[in-house]
Design a protein around this motif. Structure first.
Motif, PDB file in Angstrom:
ATOM      1  N   ASP A  36       3.136  -2.143 -10.936  1.00  0.00           N
ATOM      2  CA  ASP A  36       1.881  -1.477 -11.338  1.00  0.00           C
ATOM      3  C   ASP A  36       1.238  -0.767 -10.142  1.00  0.00           C
ATOM      4  O   ASP A  36       1.320  -1.249  -9.016  1.00  0.00           O
ATOM      5  N   TRP A  37       0.566   0.332 -10.438  1.00  0.00           N
ATOM      6  CA  TRP A  37      -0.267   0.965  -9.401  1.00  0.00           C
ATOM      7  C   TRP A  37      -1.689   0.433  -9.523  1.00  0.00           C
ATOM      8  O   TRP A  37      -2.231   0.361 -10.635  1.00  0.00           O
ATOM      9  N   GLY A  54      -2.004   1.325  -4.089  1.00  0.00           N
ATOM     10  CA  GLY A  54      -0.793   0.587  -3.750  1.00  0.00           C
ATOM     11  C   GLY A  54      -0.041   0.183  -5.004  1.00  0.00           C
ATOM     12  O   GLY A  54      -0.506   0.399  -6.131  1.00  0.00           O
ATOM     13  N   GLU A  55       1.114  -0.416  -4.781  1.00  0.00           N
ATOM     14  CA  GLU A  55       1.948  -0.869  -5.891  1.00  0.00           C
ATOM     15  C   GLU A  55       2.002  -2.389  -5.829  1.00  0.00           C
ATOM     16  O   GLU A  55       2.188  -2.960  -4.752  1.00  0.00           O
ATOM     17  N   VAL A  56       1.834  -3.021  -6.970  1.00  0.00           N
ATOM     18  CA  VAL A  56       1.879  -4.493  -6.981  1.00  0.00           C
ATOM     19  C   VAL A  56       3.271  -4.954  -6.549  1.00  0.00           C
ATOM     20  O   VAL A  56       4.294  -4.493  -7.079  1.00  0.00           O
ATOM     21  N   TYR A  57       3.278  -5.855  -5.570  1.00  0.00           N
ATOM     22  CA  TYR A  57       4.535  -6.338  -4.990  1.00  0.00           C
ATOM     23  C   TYR A  57       4.842  -7.751  -5.503  1.00  0.00           C
ATOM     24  O   TYR A  57       5.981  -8.073  -5.829  1.00  0.00           O
ATOM     25  N   SER A  99      -9.116  -9.928  -9.381  1.00  0.00           N
ATOM     26  CA  SER A  99     -10.320  -9.229  -9.838  1.00  0.00           C
ATOM     27  C   SER A  99     -10.643  -7.995  -8.991  1.00  0.00           C
ATOM     28  O   SER A  99     -11.381  -7.108  -9.429  1.00  0.00           O
ATOM     29  N   VAL A 100     -10.103  -7.957  -7.793  1.00  0.00           N
ATOM     30  CA  VAL A 100     -10.361  -6.818  -6.906  1.00  0.00           C
ATOM     31  C   VAL A 100      -9.639  -5.557  -7.379  1.00  0.00           C
ATOM     32  O   VAL A 100     -10.098  -4.443  -7.169  1.00  0.00           O
ATOM     33  N   TRP A 101      -8.503  -5.767  -8.048  1.00  0.00           N
ATOM     34  CA  TRP A 101      -7.609  -4.635  -8.308  1.00  0.00           C
ATOM     35  C   TRP A 101      -7.817  -4.014  -9.674  1.00  0.00           C
ATOM     36  O   TRP A 101      -7.931  -4.711 -10.676  1.00  0.00           O
ATOM     37  N   HIS A 102      -7.814  -2.705  -9.676  1.00  0.00           N
ATOM     38  CA  HIS A 102      -7.934  -1.950 -10.920  1.00  0.00           C
ATOM     39  C   HIS A 102      -6.614  -1.211 -11.150  1.00  0.00           C
ATOM     40  O   HIS A 102      -6.203  -0.393 -10.339  1.00  0.00           O
ATOM     41  N   LYS A 103      -5.955  -1.545 -12.270  1.00  0.00           N
ATOM     42  CA  LYS A 103      -4.680  -0.907 -12.589  1.00  0.00           C
ATOM     43  C   LYS A 103      -4.925   0.530 -13.051  1.00  0.00           C
ATOM     44  O   LYS A 103      -5.785   0.774 -13.898  1.00  0.00           O
ATOM     45  N   ILE A 104      -4.155   1.445 -12.507  1.00  0.00           N
ATOM     46  CA  ILE A 104      -4.361   2.848 -12.888  1.00  0.00           C
ATOM     47  C   ILE A 104      -3.074   3.438 -13.437  1.00  0.00           C
ATOM     48  O   ILE A 104      -1.982   2.897 -13.252  1.00  0.00           O
ATOM     49  N   MET A 107       0.833  -1.208   0.000  1.00  0.00           N
ATOM     50  CA  MET A 107       0.000   0.000   0.000  1.00  0.00           C
ATOM     51  C   MET A 107       0.868   1.259   0.000  1.00  0.00           C
ATOM     52  O   MET A 107       1.926   1.314   0.636  1.00  0.00           O
ATOM     53  N   ILE A 108       0.422   2.248  -0.732  1.00  0.00           N
ATOM     54  CA  ILE A 108       1.109   3.544  -0.791  1.00  0.00           C
ATOM     55  C   ILE A 108       0.375   4.568   0.086  1.00  0.00           C
ATOM     56  O   ILE A 108       0.976   5.247   0.904  1.00  0.00           O
ATOM     57  N   ALA A 109      -0.935   4.634  -0.072  1.00  0.00           N
ATOM     58  CA  ALA A 109      -1.718   5.622   0.686  1.00  0.00           C
ATOM     59  C   ALA A 109      -3.170   5.180   0.782  1.00  0.00           C
ATOM     60  O   ALA A 109      -3.677   4.495  -0.114  1.00  0.00           O
ATOM     61  N   ALA A 110      -3.815   5.549   1.878  1.00  0.00           N
ATOM     62  CA  ALA A 110      -5.237   5.228   2.085  1.00  0.00           C
ATOM     63  C   ALA A 110      -5.843   6.297   2.993  1.00  0.00           C
ATOM     64  O   ALA A 110      -5.222   6.693   3.985  1.00  0.00           O
TER      65      ALA A 110
END
Lengths: 376, 376
Positions: free
Chosen positions: A129-130, A113-116, A150-155, A80-83
């Motif tokens: 990816d963000w 967040g950034e894919v780890y 499926s939860v994640w949306h790449k931006i 995670m980057i920010a929330a």
């Protein structure tokens, strides 16, 4: 951690696991599991804001170290980057939100967040990816989150992270409300209360981009002149404090603007009545919040002779209609606006270690504050 | 009559004329008009309930003898048979109804009559036909009414005249509300307050004919047990007095009935809140009256989390949408039901000469009374 583990049974753990992908069962170190773990992809250990029971957020939440969890074939592990801390996050912790994860749970509902790391069957996402959870889902207040692809949306990474972290709840609410209830065209107007909220600020800017004028109602309080100027700088056409609207008819206050066919209410009480007062015959008021904690009172004649319609909007309900794809397209549109400076609102970045300070600010303990965004 | 004629100027006379076809200017006996009158078809002299100013109906209305008026080429002269006193008639006289004829005016808004004479260009109606003004229009409280052919809807004479006289306002409201807001199927349910009103009784019967169950809310008052039995005899599935619903959840009171998706409110205040309490998630409440004179109060959560919608119904507004043909078909359907005994409600026939007695009853001065219908 031990206390937390002791406090929940196996069944509760499963619930917790499914709710927040916080798989404590993975850390029961039996020999078989140890053997299996040689071939198992795991997240790093995570730090999370956890609440084991509902109650006042400043007394029931605490920072907990969580063990690594399995990253299964279709899972994605996100650093995670920010929330942000949204009012609905607080309501979930308080236990007053109708849909909420079972306790114990990890706080937070949106973020970036950034894919780890990715599971073996994940193709569309790669480390670096963000991503944002979309639809938003519980448990974003932690350093590593593992959820299905499926939860994640790449931006697009070009958008400032404080906007990426906060785009899914408030700006999307503003856009959906603008699109889904009354078909407005350039030259039309709308009226809203709670105009200084993030949704309110987004409504002003999104409406302006469509040529729609906004009539904005704010509270009478110290600093309301400054608030008025800030909203006007965002593009608000008219800004009134509640006391200015204590007149028999508000029509004469509209100047050149047409009477609005659409109104948004996030306050209730008198502020909702003022929205109704501005609406033209046949107009619709959409309620999406109740900051005053007062109900909405409507005269019989408003319904019969003025033909007003009153509806509600709840993003969560809307997403349950299966419009995820449409929402992700809207999110990309909103992120593009934020990147280009066409959608602005104030946030304050707070390091994760200072979560209690951010929480106090979000709870309104230290006066009016910008949206609190935790950085990890 | 002289006083009335003196009290209004030429301009007011014209307004009166256009509003109620009460053409006083025809009785200014100049030589030229006298000559013309040889070839002019005229109505008989008429007796009418007139009010020259707004106010309490029992003090501002009086019986007036009116001179004959011209029956023009497209006009139809109708000898009125019967006309009711509706609450909206009273509101028009009081001056509190948003759409009302200019004063001086003749009272009444619906009724049934027999064609007495027709203008030279009238083809579809003949003397002896039974007709009702549809859409309803002002001035039915008089012995002879002259209006254009297009105003009159010819009906089957087989329906009892007390139903023909009263079908256009209350039963049509019930039917339109049942058809226009939520698509209900056999097996569904609806909830309503003010269930003992004529609209309420019609809702029960029309719903039952469609296999739709009704949950009915009535006031706590002497005779409520009898009212309950009367409504059950009409087909009501559940009847509750307001005090019976002073419980946290009304779900358990539904028995086998499904939660209703549609509610009707003609009372306001607590009775409206009870309708909302019964509605299922996503349900709609339609307000068509406000008998308690109290506003409708709604919680924020009802809109956001329960996704309720609140709307209004006003027959007059609906008719302005140009649905006259559709309404006339509905009226014929309703008259057929009344003729066959499938739509019942209580009326009391009162001779025109006793109008003040009927008015007192309609005003509620002598306790609860059946719908007052004047006969001419």
């Amino acid at each position: 951690m031990t206390a937390l583990m002791k406090s929940v049974g196996v069944r509760a753990m499963k619930l917790l696991s499914s709710a927040v992908n916080f798989r404590l069962n993975q850390c029961s170190e039996t020999p078989i599991r140890s053997l299996r773990s040689f071939s198992t992809l795991r997240s790093p250990p995570s730090k999370a804001i956890v609440y084991e029971q509902h109650g006042s957020p400043d007394s029931v939440t605490r920072l907990v170290n969580l063990p690594p969890v399995e990253v299964r074939d279709n899972d994605v592990c996100v650093k995670m980057i920010a929330a942000p801390i949204n009012p609905s996050d607080i309501n979930r912790i308080q236990g007053v939100y109708p849909v909420r994860p079972p306790v114990p749970a990890i706080g937070g509902y949106e973020g970036v967040g950034e894919v780890y790391a990715v599971g073996s069957k994940v193709n569309a996402l790669s480390p670096g990816d963000w991503v944002i959870p979309s639809p938003p889902s519980s448990g974003t207040w932690q350093t590593f989150v593992v959820k299905e692809e499926s939860v994640w949306h790449k931006i697009d990474k070009s958008c400032p992270m404080e906007y990426a972290a906060t785009i899914t709840v408030n700006p999307l609410t503003a856009l959906r409300m603008l699109e889904d209830f009354v078909s407005l065209a350039s030259g039309d107007s709308l009226v809203q209360n709670g105009a200084t909220s993030i949704v309110g600020q987004c409504v002003i800017q999104l409406a302006r981009l469509r040529g729609i004028s906004t009539i904005n109602i704010i509270r009478d309080r110290a600093g309301s002149d400054e608030a008025r100027e800030n909203l006007k700088a965002l593009g608000a056409d008219q800004v009134f404090s509640e006391s200015q609207l204590n007149v028999k008819s508000v029509k004469s206050l509209l100047g050149e603007l047409p009477e609005p066919a659409l109104g948004f209410n996030c306050v209730g009480g008198n502020a909702a009545s003022l929205v109704l007062k501005f609406l033209r015959e046949g107009g619709t008021m959409v309620t999406y919040g109740g900051m005053s904690k007062k109900p909405i009172t409507v005269s019989t004649t408003s319904f019969i002779f003025k033909d007003l319609e009153l509806k509600g909007f709840w993003l969560q309900n809307w997403l349950s209609l299966g419009k995820v794809k449409e929402c992700r397209e809207m999110i990309d549109y909103l992120l593009g606006l934020a990147r280009d400076g066409n959608l602005k609102y104030e946030t304050e970045l707070v390091p994760f270690d200072e979560f209690p300070v951010a929480l106090d600010k979000a709870l309104g303990k230290v006066g009016r504050q910008p949206k609190q965004v935790i950085t990890f």
